[in-house]
Write an enzyme that holds these catalytic residues in place. Structure first.
Site, PDB file in Angstrom:
ATOM      1  N   LYS A 175       0.890  -1.173   0.000  1.00 17.77           N
ATOM      2  CA  LYS A 175       0.000   0.000   0.000  1.00 17.77           C
ATOM      3  C   LYS A 175       0.923   1.217   0.000  1.00 17.77           C
ATOM      4  CE  LYS A 175      -1.786   3.003   2.117  1.00 17.77           C
ATOM      5  NZ  LYS A 175      -1.532   4.445   1.797  1.00 17.77           N
ATOM      6  N   GLY A 228       7.256   5.425   8.034  1.00 20.07           N
ATOM      7  CA  GLY A 228       6.461   6.651   8.064  1.00 20.07           C
ATOM      8  C   GLY A 228       6.604   7.328   9.413  1.00 20.07           C
ATOM      9  N   GLU A 250       9.973   1.738  10.710  1.00 18.96           N
ATOM     10  CA  GLU A 250      11.016   2.743  10.485  1.00 18.96           C
ATOM     11  C   GLU A 250      10.325   4.089  10.558  1.00 18.96           C
ATOM     12  OE1 GLU A 250      14.059   2.515  10.390  1.00 18.96           O
ATOM     13  OE2 GLU A 250      14.280   0.360  10.104  1.00 18.96           O
ATOM     14  N   CYS A 284      13.947  10.868   6.095  1.00 17.63           N
ATOM     15  CA  CYS A 284      14.030  10.514   7.525  1.00 17.63           C
ATOM     16  C   CYS A 284      15.436  10.761   8.005  1.00 17.63           C
ATOM     17  CB  CYS A 284      13.735   9.052   7.814  1.00 17.63           C
ATOM     18  SG  CYS A 284      12.746   8.225   6.652  1.00 17.63           S
ATOM     19  N   GLU A 385      10.246  16.503  14.542  1.00 17.98           N
ATOM     20  CA  GLU A 385      10.563  16.297  13.126  1.00 17.98           C
ATOM     21  C   GLU A 385       9.739  17.259  12.268  1.00 17.98           C
ATOM     22  OE1 GLU A 385       9.563  12.475  11.242  1.00 17.98           O
ATOM     23  OE2 GLU A 385      11.567  12.522  10.346  1.00 17.98           O
TER      24      GLU A 385
END
Ligand code: UN1
Length: 496
Positions: A175, A228, A250, A284, A385
């Site tokens: 997905k 994500g 992750e 990331c 973040e």
């Protein structure tokens, strides 16, 4: 008429059962409609999982070297179509062509690495404690794996999961992110052309809330691999905790580059420019904090601001452009919101901090490379973040203070130190809390044959890529073969 793209289920391209679709637009120019993609529901996910489940019966028995041969073909096809896919990717998600070519290359590297693993996939043999008894361990596939991937590496990250999963004998349902369905279609065209049997790899487009959530909850899915945000990762982990599915996550990062007073400043400057503003800061692994020794802070900050202001912003299709747009309006709002937070917290804005909408760029989601000076390690802009081209400079007085500042976030993905002192470099490798540490290189640039992942709230202990990804996608089985012809009792007969 906009082109209508499809899901790939059981070896066939099909629309969502509801017929519903969503739009995919170019972030550099939102007037450019790439196409319509299926807004899949639980019934489409169900069809994909059942196709994967049926295909598993045959795929797991195909010898791993043969599965590897299919991946060699996939790697070849990716190589042949590299430029075409890179261009489609730049149009779809905005990063510059040089970087989208790198993204496809990462997929090619992963294909060849996984393909070669078909002739290794090593288990162990070890002596038994009993005579005339043989002991070994082997790896077996898990079954149907659900792969949920982000938009910032639309080919590379799906391949990190797909290729090892398939090589190990699992079947998969991918997905992909709603912002990058087209790149996923290209990848699946290649899988189809490679001769992978129908049903071993299935593609279901749609939202995380509907398609993603039903995939994670599906009882026939045995493993979920997700890249994500930490917030979504936590929700997935909670669901998998209840159903006892294996889950590999992750997630976020707040990566820092340390520059000590003995560093080569020219090298450190190139590193931070690439780490902070490459991919418009949307990795990331992006550098979002720059930890500078006070003796060089002023000099390096001035060099950096001068260069950041010259970065050419625009459509990534233009080879002279150095930084493309953000992925969508929500991302730009988030970035701009953090700039306001930084100002309110008392950090000093020394570059950027504004939306870039000169001329034709008014139709895209552009933002200027942004730098804050005098950032405290506990400020929100140093902790959270942002996922955009925003860099926070933190001043320190010693090596110990640098490592402490670097470690002072909830995340631990990538890190970097610039120094000429070998003892400091080795201390940093030992003391920095992160899954990846670079010495005299930026925080980005991981290679596919080394473990990739992070500590603390970045991950849950798994590592993709390298040899370690094969631990995610296999179950270990220990096997004992007794050829003594009698009952031998471990721990009992073996004791004198
Ligand atoms: C990511 O940021 O999501 O090391 C992946 C790098 C790339 C992979 C990044 N090879 O920056």
């Amino acid at each position: 008429m906009a082109e209508r793209y499809k899901n790939y289920i059981g070896g066939r391209w099909i629309e969502a059962k509801s017929g519903r679709t969503f739009e995919n637009r170019n972030p550099a120019n939102r007037r450019d409609l790439i196409g319509l993609f299926p807004a899949s529901g639980a019934e489409d996910v169900d069809a994909a999982v059942s196709a994967a489940k049926n295909a598993f019966a045959g795929w797991r028995l195909l010898p791993a070297p043969k599965r590897g041969e299919i991946l060699f073909r996939v790697g070849d096809l990716l190589r042949k179509r590299k430029e075409e896919i890179a261009r489609a990717m730049t149009r779809e998600m905005g990063k510059i062509l040089k970087e989208t070519r790198g993204d496809v290359q990462e997929g090619i590297d992963t294909a060849f690495y996984a393909a070669g693993e078909g002739r290794r996939l090593f288990g162990e043999t070890t002596p038994s404690e009993l005579p005339d008894k043989f002991a070994m361990s082997v790896r077996l596939p898990l079954g149907v794996c659900a792969l949920i991937t982000p938009w910032n590496f639309p080919v590379a990250i799906p391949t990190w999961k797909l290729f090892p999963a398939l090589l190990c004998g699992n079947t998969v349902v991918l997905k992909p992110a709603e912002d990058t369905p087209h790149s996923a279609v290209k990848l699946f065209e290649i899988l189809e052309e490679s001769g992978a049997p129908p049903g071993v790899a299935n593609l279901v487009h749609g939202s995380g809330e509907i398609a993603g959530a039903s995939l994670v909850r599906h009882p026939d899915v045995t493993l979920v691999s997700f890249t994500g945000s930490t917030a979504v990762g936590r929700e997935i982990a909670a669901v998998c905790g209840q159903s006892l599915k294996r889950v590999a996550l992750e997630m976020g990062g707040k990566n820092a580059q340390i520059v000590m007073e003995d560093a080569d400043l020219r090298l450190a400057l190139e590193g931070v420019l690439w780490g902070a503003f490459g991919t418009t800061g949307q990795r990331c692994t992006a550098t979002s904090r720059l930890i500078l020794h006070r003796d060089i802070r002023k000099e390096l900050t001035e060099m950096l601001v001068a260069r950041a202001e010259k970065i050419k912003i625009g459509d990534g299709m233009d080879e002279t452009v150095e930084m493309g747009p953000l992925i969508n309006e929500a991302a730009r709002k988030k970035v701009h919101g953090y700039v306001q937070i930084g100002k309110d917290e008392g950090a000093r804005l020394v570059a950027g901090g504004t939306i870039y909408e000169e001329g034709e760029w008014v139709h895209g989601y552009f933002y200027r490379p942004t730098i804050f000076d005098q950032v405290g390690p506990k400020m929100r802009i140093a902790q959270e973040e942002i996922f955009g081209p925003v860099l926070s400079i933190i001043e320190i007085k010693s090596f110990e203070e640098a490592v402490e500042a670097l470690n002072a976030t909830p995340y631990g993905l990538s890190s970097s130190i610039y120094t000429r002192d070998v003892a400091r470099a080795f201390r940093a490798m030992r003391d920095i809390e992160a899954g990846i540490t670079y010495v005299n290189g930026p925080t980005i640039g991981a290679e596919v044959h080394l473990p990739f992942g992070g500590v603390k709230e970045t991950g849950n202990g798994h590592r993709e890529a390298g040899t370690t990804v094969y631990d995610i996608f296999t179950e270990w089985k220990s096997i004992y073969i007794d050829f003594s012809g009698k009952l031998q009792k471990a721990q009992i007969d073996s004791v004198e």
